[in-house]
Design a protein around this motif. Structure first.
Motif, PDB file in Angstrom:
ATOM      1  N   PHE A 130       0.832  -1.199   0.000  1.00  0.00           N
ATOM      2  CA  PHE A 130       0.000   0.000   0.000  1.00  0.00           C
ATOM      3  C   PHE A 130       0.871   1.256   0.000  1.00  0.00           C
ATOM      4  N   GLN A 131       1.911   1.262   0.853  1.00  0.00           N
ATOM      5  CA  GLN A 131       2.796   2.421   0.929  1.00  0.00           C
ATOM      6  C   GLN A 131       3.575   2.618  -0.369  1.00  0.00           C
ATOM      7  N   LYS A 132       3.977   1.498  -0.987  1.00  0.00           N
ATOM      8  CA  LYS A 132       4.706   1.571  -2.248  1.00  0.00           C
ATOM      9  C   LYS A 132       3.825   2.143  -3.349  1.00  0.00           C
ATOM     10  N   ALA A 133       2.550   1.688  -3.400  1.00  0.00           N
ATOM     11  CA  ALA A 133       1.616   2.203  -4.399  1.00  0.00           C
ATOM     12  C   ALA A 133       1.403   3.698  -4.217  1.00  0.00           C
ATOM     13  N   ARG A 134       1.248   4.123  -2.991  1.00  0.00           N
ATOM     14  CA  ARG A 134       1.089   5.557  -2.711  1.00  0.00           C
ATOM     15  C   ARG A 134       2.334   6.335  -3.060  1.00  0.00           C
ATOM     16  N   GLY A 135       3.488   5.742  -2.757  1.00  0.00           N
ATOM     17  CA  GLY A 135       4.760   6.414  -3.043  1.00  0.00           C
ATOM     18  C   GLY A 135       4.996   6.577  -4.524  1.00  0.00           C
ATOM     19  N   GLU A 136       4.666   5.519  -5.314  1.00  0.00           N
ATOM     20  CA  GLU A 136       4.850   5.585  -6.761  1.00  0.00           C
ATOM     21  C   GLU A 136       3.943   6.641  -7.361  1.00  0.00           C
ATOM     22  N   LYS A 137       2.713   6.726  -6.834  1.00  0.00           N
ATOM     23  CA  LYS A 137       1.775   7.706  -7.359  1.00  0.00           C
ATOM     24  C   LYS A 137       2.270   9.111  -7.098  1.00  0.00           C
ATOM     25  N   LYS A 138       2.795   9.310  -5.875  1.00  0.00           N
ATOM     26  CA  LYS A 138       3.318  10.619  -5.523  1.00  0.00           C
ATOM     27  C   LYS A 138       4.526  10.969  -6.368  1.00  0.00           C
ATOM     28  N   SER A 139       5.433   9.989  -6.564  1.00  0.00           N
ATOM     29  CA  SER A 139       6.668  10.275  -7.270  1.00  0.00           C
ATOM     30  C   SER A 139       6.422  10.538  -8.749  1.00  0.00           C
ATOM     31  N   SER A 140       5.351   9.933  -9.332  1.00  0.00           N
ATOM     32  CA  SER A 140       5.107  10.100 -10.748  1.00  0.00           C
ATOM     33  C   SER A 140       4.361  11.392 -11.059  1.00  0.00           C
ATOM     34  N   TYR A 141       3.846  12.053 -10.025  1.00  0.00           N
ATOM     35  CA  TYR A 141       3.103  13.282 -10.282  1.00  0.00           C
ATOM     36  C   TYR A 141       3.677  14.456  -9.486  1.00  0.00           C
ATOM     37  N   ARG A 142       3.493  14.395  -8.201  1.00  0.00           N
ATOM     38  CA  ARG A 142       3.786  15.565  -7.382  1.00  0.00           C
ATOM     39  C   ARG A 142       5.250  16.004  -7.405  1.00  0.00           C
ATOM     40  N   PRO A 143       6.229  15.119  -7.092  1.00  0.00           N
ATOM     41  CA  PRO A 143       7.598  15.593  -7.011  1.00  0.00           C
ATOM     42  C   PRO A 143       8.101  16.172  -8.327  1.00  0.00           C
TER      43      PRO A 143
END
Length: 489
Positions: free
Chosen positions: A444-457
Motif C-alpha cells: 500500500f505504501q509503495k503504491a502511494r509512493g509511486e503515485k506521488k513520485s510520478s506526479y507531485r515531485p
C-alpha cells in the motif's frame, strides 16, 4: 532537556514500577502450577529465570541508553533486522499484553463476585479497564506514585508471609486446626524427589516462571523518561533483580519446607495452601484482596508500556496515523489500548473458547519479545562495539547467546507442556497475521509512493524551475526597462 531529566523518574520509581508490573497473579496464583510441575527443583527455575531477566534487562537498557532515539525494543529489532522485524515485534508484544490485561480484568471480576455474587462481570471488568486507562492519562510521575503504593502492598504481603513461615519453621508459633495444635516437624521437600517430574517438569516450570517474571521490560520503555538514564537505569536493574530473586526464591524456599508440592492444588495460591495447612483460614480472604491489588498494579504498569509502544509504532508509520502523538504522555496510544482491552473483555464473555485460545499466546509473545531483544543486542554490539560506560552487558557474546538459546528452547518445549501447545499455535498464528499485515502495508505504501513520485515531485520540481526561470526573466526585463528609461532620460 536537562530540566526534564531532573524531573524524570528516579531509580526507586523505576524499580517500583517494574516490581508492580512483574509481581501479579502469575506469582500469587500461577506459581502453584510451576511448583506442581517441577517439585522442589522449582528453586532452580526461579534462579535461572532471575539470571535470564538480569541479562535481558541489561541488554535492553544498554541499547536504550546508548541509542535513546530508537524508542523501544521494537526500534532495536528494526535497526538490526529491518522494519518488518520491528513491526512484527512491536505488534506481537502489544497484542499479547492487550489479551493478557483483558484477562486480568476478568480475573478481578471473578474475585469480586466471590463477595458480591449478583454483580455483573461486564460492569466490573469495564470499570477496571476504564479506571486503569484514566490513571495512565495522568502521566508517568503521578502513575509511579500510585504504582509504588500498590507495589508496596504486594511487597509487604510477601515479606509478611516469609516472616510467618520462618516463625512456623522455627517453632515460635504453632498452627491450629479442628484436630488440635499443628507443629512443624521436618522439611516437607525431603519426602519427595527433588526433580518430581524429571527434565520435562523442570522445562514446564521454566516456561511458567518466565511468565511470572514478565513485565520487567517496562524499564526499557520507561528509560527515555528516566532521570540521567546512564546512572539511573543500572541502579534500577540491580534493585529489580535483587528484589525479585530474593522475594521469589525465599518465599518459595520456605514454602517447600512447610508443604509437600503434591498437596498444592493448581487452582489455589501456594501461600494460601500453606497457611490453610496450619489452620490460618483467614489467609484466603486477605490473599484475595492482595491479589486484586497485585493485578491492578500489573495492569497500570502494563498500560504505561502499551501506550508508549503504540506511539513508537505510529511515529514509524507502522500504526494508523491518528495515533501519532507528540505530547510527553501518549494520550492517543493509551486510550486506543484501553478500547482494545475492552474489546478483548467482550470477546472473552461472548466467545470464551476463541478467547482462551488467543489468551494462551500471551506467554509466546513474551518469550518472542525477549528473544528479539537478545538477537538485537548481538547485532547492536557487532555494529557499535563495547560501550565505554558501566551500562553494558557483561560476558558478551556468550551471555547474549546463552539467553537467546534458553528462550528458543523454552518456545520449542511449549508443545510438550500441558496447556501450552495451543499457546504456541496461537502465537505462531498472530506472528503470521502481522507478517502478512506488514507485507500488505508495504504494498500500500509503495503504491502511494509511486503515485506521488510520478506526479507531485516531478511536477513540483518542474514548477519550481520554471518559476525561478520566469522570475529571472522578469528581473532581466525589469533591469532592461530601467536601463532603457535611464538612456531615454
Amino acid at each position: 532537556m536537562e530540566e526534564k531529566r531532573e524531573k524524570g523518574l528516579s531509580a526507586s520509581q523505576l524499580t517500583m514500577m517494574a516490581i508492580g508490573s512483574v509481581i501479579g497473579g502469575s506469582f500469587f496464583l500461577g506459581s502453584s502450577v510451576a511448583i506442581h510441575s517441577a517439585g522442589p527443583s522449582i528453586i532452580i527455575s526461579y534462579i535461572l529465570g532471575g539470571i535470564l531477566v538480569y541479562f535481558i534487562l541489561f541488554a535492553l537498557s544498554e541499547m536504550t541508553a546508548n541509542n535513546p532515539g530508537a524508542g523501544s525494543f521494537k526500534g532495536f529489532a528494526a535497526a538490526a533486522y529491518g522494519q518488518g522485524a520491528g513491526f512484527i515485534t512491536g505488534w506481537v508484544y502489544w497484542t499479547g499484553m492487550i489479551l493478557a490485561m483483558s484477562s486480568e480484568a476478568t480475573a478481578i471480576s471473578i474475585l469480586v463476585k466471590n463477595w458480591f455474587p449478583n454483580i455483573s462481570t461486564t460492569i466490573v471488568g469495564t470499570s477496571i479497564i476504564v479506571g486503569v486507562t484514566l490513571v495512565n492519562l495522568l502521566g508517568a510521575s503521578r502513575l509511579s506514585k500510585l504504582e509504588s503504593s500498590l507495589a508496596g502492598v504486594k511487597l509487604i504481603t510477601i515479606v509478611a508471609f516469609i516472616l510467618m513461615a520462618l516463625l512456623l519453621i522455627l517453632g515460635l508459633i504453632k498452627g491450629t486446626t479442628t484436630g488440635g495444635t499443628v507443629n512443624y516437624t521436618r522439611p516437607a521437600f525431603l519426602s519427595e524427589p527433588f526433580f518430581a517430574n524429571g527434565f520435562r517438569g523442570l522445562a514446564g516450570s521454566m516456561l511458567i516462571i518466565m511468565f511470572a517474571y514478565a513485565g520487567f521490560e517496562v524499564v526499557g520503555l520507561a528509560a527515555s523518561e528516566a532521570r540521567q538514564p546512564k546512572v539511573t537505569v543500572p541502579k534500577a536493574i540491580r534493585k529489580i533483580v535483587v528484589l525479585l530473586l530474593s522475594l521469589y526464591i525465599i518465599s518459595v524456599g520456605v514454602l517447600l519446607f512447610l508443604i509437600p508440592t503434591n498437596d498444592i492444588r493448581e487452582d489455589t495460591s501456594p501461600m494460601v495452601a500453606v497457611l490453610n495447612r496450619f489452620g490460618f483460614g483467614w489467609a484466603g480472604t486477605v490473599l484475595n484482596i492482595v491479589l486484586i491489588t497485585a493485578i491492578l498494579s500489573t495492569m497500570l504498569a502494563s498500560m504505561f508500556g502499551l501506550g508508549r509502544m503504540i506511539r513508537s509504532l505510529a511515529d514509524e508509520g507502522q500504526a494508523p496515523g491518528f495515533l501519532k502523538d507528540k505530547k510527553e504522555v501518549p494520550y492517543k496510544g493509551i486510550v486506543f489500548s484501553g478500547i482494545c482491552m475492552l474489546l478483548g473483555l467482550f470477546i472473552g464473555l461472548l466467545l470464551p473458547q476463541v478467547y482462551l485460545f488467543l489468551i494462551s499466546a500471551g506467554g509466546f509473545s513474551s518469550l518472542f519479545t525477549y528473544a528479539m531483544i537478545m538477537a538485537s543486542h548481538i547485532h547492536f554490539r557487532k555494529k557499535h562495539g563495547k560501550p565505554e560506560d558501566k551500562l553494558r552487558l557483561a560476558g558478551f557474546p556468550y551471555s547474549s547467546l546463552f539467553v537467546l538459546l534458553c528462550l528458543i528452547a523454552a518456545i520449542a518445549c511449549m508443545p510438550f507442556i500441558k496447556g501450552q501447545g495451543d499457546g504456541l499455535i496461537a502465537g505462531l498464528a498472530i506472528l503470521g497475521f502481522y507478517g502478512i499485515s506488514y507485507f500488505f502495508m508495504k504494498l500500500f505504501q509503495k503504491a502511494r509512493g509511486e503515485k506521488k513520485s510520478s506526479y507531485r515531485p516531478e511536477q513540483r520540481f518542474q514548477y519550481e524551475i520554471s518559476k525561478e526561470l520566469s522570475e529571472t526573466d522578469k528581473e532581466s526585463d525589469n533591469s532592461a526597462n530601467k536601463n532603457k528609461k535611464r538612456e531615454d532620460s
